[in-house]
Design a protein around this motif. Structure first.
Motif, short mmCIF file in Angstrom:
data_model
loop_
_atom_site.label_atom_id
_atom_site.label_comp_id
_atom_site.label_asym_id
_atom_site.label_seq_id
_atom_site.Cartn_x
_atom_site.Cartn_y
_atom_site.Cartn_z
N LYS A 38 0.83 -1.20 0.00
CA LYS A 38 0.00 0.00 0.00
C LYS A 38 0.86 1.25 0.00
N THR A 39 1.97 1.22 0.76
CA THR A 39 2.89 2.36 0.79
C THR A 39 3.43 2.65 -0.60
N GLU A 40 3.64 1.60 -1.38
CA GLU A 40 4.18 1.77 -2.73
C GLU A 40 3.11 2.13 -3.76
N GLY A 41 1.86 2.25 -3.34
CA GLY A 41 0.81 2.69 -4.25
C GLY A 41 -0.08 1.61 -4.80
N TYR A 42 0.15 0.35 -4.41
CA TYR A 42 -0.72 -0.74 -4.87
C TYR A 42 -2.06 -0.67 -4.14
N GLU A 43 -3.09 -1.21 -4.79
CA GLU A 43 -4.38 -1.43 -4.15
C GLU A 43 -4.60 -2.93 -3.99
N ILE A 44 -5.42 -3.30 -3.03
CA ILE A 44 -5.70 -4.71 -2.76
C ILE A 44 -7.04 -5.08 -3.36
N SER A 45 -7.04 -6.06 -4.24
CA SER A 45 -8.25 -6.43 -4.97
C SER A 45 -9.19 -7.27 -4.11
N SER A 47 -11.27 -9.36 -5.33
CA SER A 47 -11.61 -10.57 -6.08
C SER A 47 -10.40 -11.07 -6.85
N TYR A 48 -10.43 -12.35 -7.19
CA TYR A 48 -9.37 -12.91 -8.02
C TYR A 48 -9.31 -12.21 -9.38
N GLN A 49 -10.49 -11.99 -9.96
CA GLN A 49 -10.55 -11.47 -11.32
C GLN A 49 -10.00 -10.05 -11.43
N GLY A 50 -10.08 -9.28 -10.36
CA GLY A 50 -9.63 -7.90 -10.42
C GLY A 50 -8.16 -7.72 -10.11
N ALA A 51 -7.43 -8.81 -9.84
CA ALA A 51 -6.05 -8.70 -9.41
C ALA A 51 -5.08 -9.02 -10.54
N GLY A 52 -3.95 -8.30 -10.56
CA GLY A 52 -2.90 -8.61 -11.51
C GLY A 52 -2.05 -9.78 -11.05
N VAL A 53 -2.06 -10.07 -9.74
CA VAL A 53 -1.36 -11.20 -9.16
C VAL A 53 -1.99 -11.48 -7.79
N VAL A 54 -1.91 -12.72 -7.35
CA VAL A 54 -2.46 -13.11 -6.04
C VAL A 54 -1.33 -13.64 -5.17
N VAL A 55 -1.25 -13.14 -3.93
CA VAL A 55 -0.28 -13.63 -2.95
C VAL A 55 -1.02 -14.53 -1.96
N VAL A 56 -0.48 -15.74 -1.73
CA VAL A 56 -1.06 -16.66 -0.75
C VAL A 56 -0.04 -16.87 0.37
N HIS A 120 6.69 -6.87 -7.72
CA HIS A 120 7.26 -5.91 -8.67
C HIS A 120 7.51 -6.54 -10.03
N GLU A 121 7.97 -7.83 -10.03
CA GLU A 121 8.28 -8.50 -11.29
C GLU A 121 7.03 -8.70 -12.15
N VAL A 122 5.89 -8.88 -11.48
CA VAL A 122 4.64 -9.09 -12.21
C VAL A 122 3.95 -7.76 -12.52
N ILE A 123 3.92 -6.89 -11.50
CA ILE A 123 3.27 -5.58 -11.65
C ILE A 123 4.26 -4.52 -11.18
N PRO A 124 4.90 -3.81 -12.06
CA PRO A 124 5.82 -2.75 -11.62
C PRO A 124 5.10 -1.75 -10.71
N PRO A 125 5.78 -1.25 -9.69
CA PRO A 125 5.11 -0.34 -8.76
C PRO A 125 4.65 0.92 -9.46
N PRO A 126 3.46 1.41 -9.08
CA PRO A 126 2.94 2.63 -9.70
C PRO A 126 3.70 3.85 -9.24
N ALA A 127 3.58 4.92 -10.03
CA ALA A 127 4.16 6.20 -9.61
C ALA A 127 3.45 6.65 -8.33
#
Length: 447
Positions: A38-45, A47-56, A120-127
């Protein structure tokens, strides 16, 4: 415990799905990863469908937990396709990849930076936009707003024969008391009413740092459990201790409970009572005369609530050992008790012990143990009828409110039902008169 943290979506390309499994210690790991994302600007989805990657974040302590973790990883792969695995089960990546070869990355527990780098490798951090991407000072929490887990150390120095925690989480590493206190301050300022102090071995806190003196805003605090608890008591919130081994230094905490500085509650994983079984388990403090200690604690703090967990059917447990356990339980009169049938854990030394207990006998002993504890619990709770108790409100709906007393930890202990009290607020502390009880819960009304 399975937790999915969700919040409103902001960008289709910078959203991460997150699933947290296992114990409160793993939950804190998840909160730290989410806070960094969150500090780096990501949002938490949500749903599965709305995510660029899922962490388990997995749990790998016992076979049933491993099975749930593998099932969850499979579900995430089917629903999303891009999955990063972390947590206790991640210490054996080959086992995970043998079943789910398409996972993107596997790390062990506490690998916060490695998980974030994998994202980061899957989704580069946003500005980063400092005006839009605001982070609350307490960070991201997976618990309700009014209580929070406060992890004071990682790892464990013991080598219990049934446990592989040290191989997964390493040796004891305590956080300096000043850092812990500052986190607690932020949580209290954010509205948290109860801090649940956790670690693998709370009683050993600070021994690795030789009880180093630490500073918090110019305030000196020794990295020692008693000193930390005294400091936390100044925050004006409930402070509850979990995973406390019955070392002699625990005696120093009981007066703090009697004085109202700590909740009169100890979560002590006794695991068994037979000296022979405890020795086979290689439990710390197995030679202590715990019954005398409990008696002395209750003399100092009569309102003390004791919670514990036990294992029945450990290899080599005889009828005599089990009878000893039941007799001990009758004498100890513990307030809150959980029980598990012994289950082998890959890599645990106990797997090599002789004389395994048959499954049917494990189940029979489990049923007898829980039947006895049910009777004890019923008597304990019946004695509370007519008392006036403080209750922290956890839920409110159209039927009334549900809360907990100082003797009830969230999710694992009982509840107090206040039927018809629909105007209370979550996180509010009220005084209720107890009017009824059953085996595990209480019913009451406001004065």
């Amino acid at each position: 415990m399975k937790s999915r943290y969700s919040m409103s979506d902001k960008s289709e390309t910078h959203k991460v799905g997150f699933i947290s499994l296992g114990c409160p210690k793993a939950l804190v790991d998840s909160e730290r990863i989410l806070t960094q994302l969150k500090t780096e600007g990501y949002e938490i989805s949500p749903s599965y469908q709305g995510a660029g990657v899922v962490v388990v974040n997995t749990c790998g302590f016992i076979d049933s937990a491993k099975a749930e973790s593998l099932e969850t990883i499979g579900e995430a792969l089917r629903e999303n396709g891009k999955v990063i695995v972390t947590g206790c089960m991640g210490v054996d990546p080959d086992n995970i990849r043998a079943i789910h070869p398409s996972v993107l990355h596997v790390t062990g527990p506490q690998a916060y930076e490695e998980v974030v780098s994998a994202v980061h490798e899957v989704i580069p951090p946003p500005a980063h936009n400092p005006h839009l991407d605001l982070m609350p000072p307490q960070g991201i929490k997976l618990t309700p707003r009014h209580y929070a887990y406060l992890k004071i150390s990682e790892g464990c120095n013991h080598s219990c024969s049934f446990c592989i925690i040290p191989s997964m989480r390493g040796k004891l590493v305590s956080r300096e008391a000043g850092d812990v206190y500052q986190e607690a301050e932020r949580l209290a300022a954010s509205g948290v009413k109860e801090l649940l102090v956790i670690s693998q071995d709370t009683s050993a806190y600070g021994v690795d740092l030789k009880y180093k003196l630490s500073l918090s805003g110019g305030r000196p605090i020794k990295t020692r459990l008693k000193d930390l608890c005294e400091a936390l008591s100044d925050l004006g919130v409930w402070v509850r201790l979990h995973y406390v081994y019955p070392y002699p230094n625990v005696d120093d905490l009981i007066p703090l409970m009697a004085e109202g500085k700590l909740l009169p509650y100890l979560d002590i994983p006794f695991q068994h009572a037979s000296p022979k079984v405890l020795k086979a388990m290689k439990r710390p403090a197995h030679a202590e005369n715990v019954l005398k200690r409990i008696e002395s604690w209750r003399k100092v703090c009569p309102e003390l609530t004791l919670r514990s967990t036990f294992v029945v059917g450990f290899p080599g447990e005889t009828d005599e050992d089990f009878a000893h356990l039941l007799t001990w339980m009758s004498e100890a009169q513990l307030d809150r008790v959980g029980c598990f049938e012994y289950s082998p854990v890959d890599g645990a030394a106990a797997n090599k012990l002789a004389n395994p207990v048959p499954e049917e006998l494990k189940r029979e002993r489990f049923d007898r143990f829980m039947s006895l504890q049910k009777q004890i619990s019923e008597q304990k709770l019946a004695a509370k009828v007519g008392q006036r108790l403080d209750v922290l409100i956890d839920e409110v709906d159209e039927e009334g409110a549900i809360g907990r007393t100082k003797g009830d930890a969230p999710e694992i202990d009982g509840a107090v039902y206040l039927n018809g009290e629909t105007d209370l607020k979550i996180g509010q502390i009220v005084t209720a008169t107890i009017e009824a009880s059953d085996s595990y819960d209480l019913w009451g009304h406001l004065d």
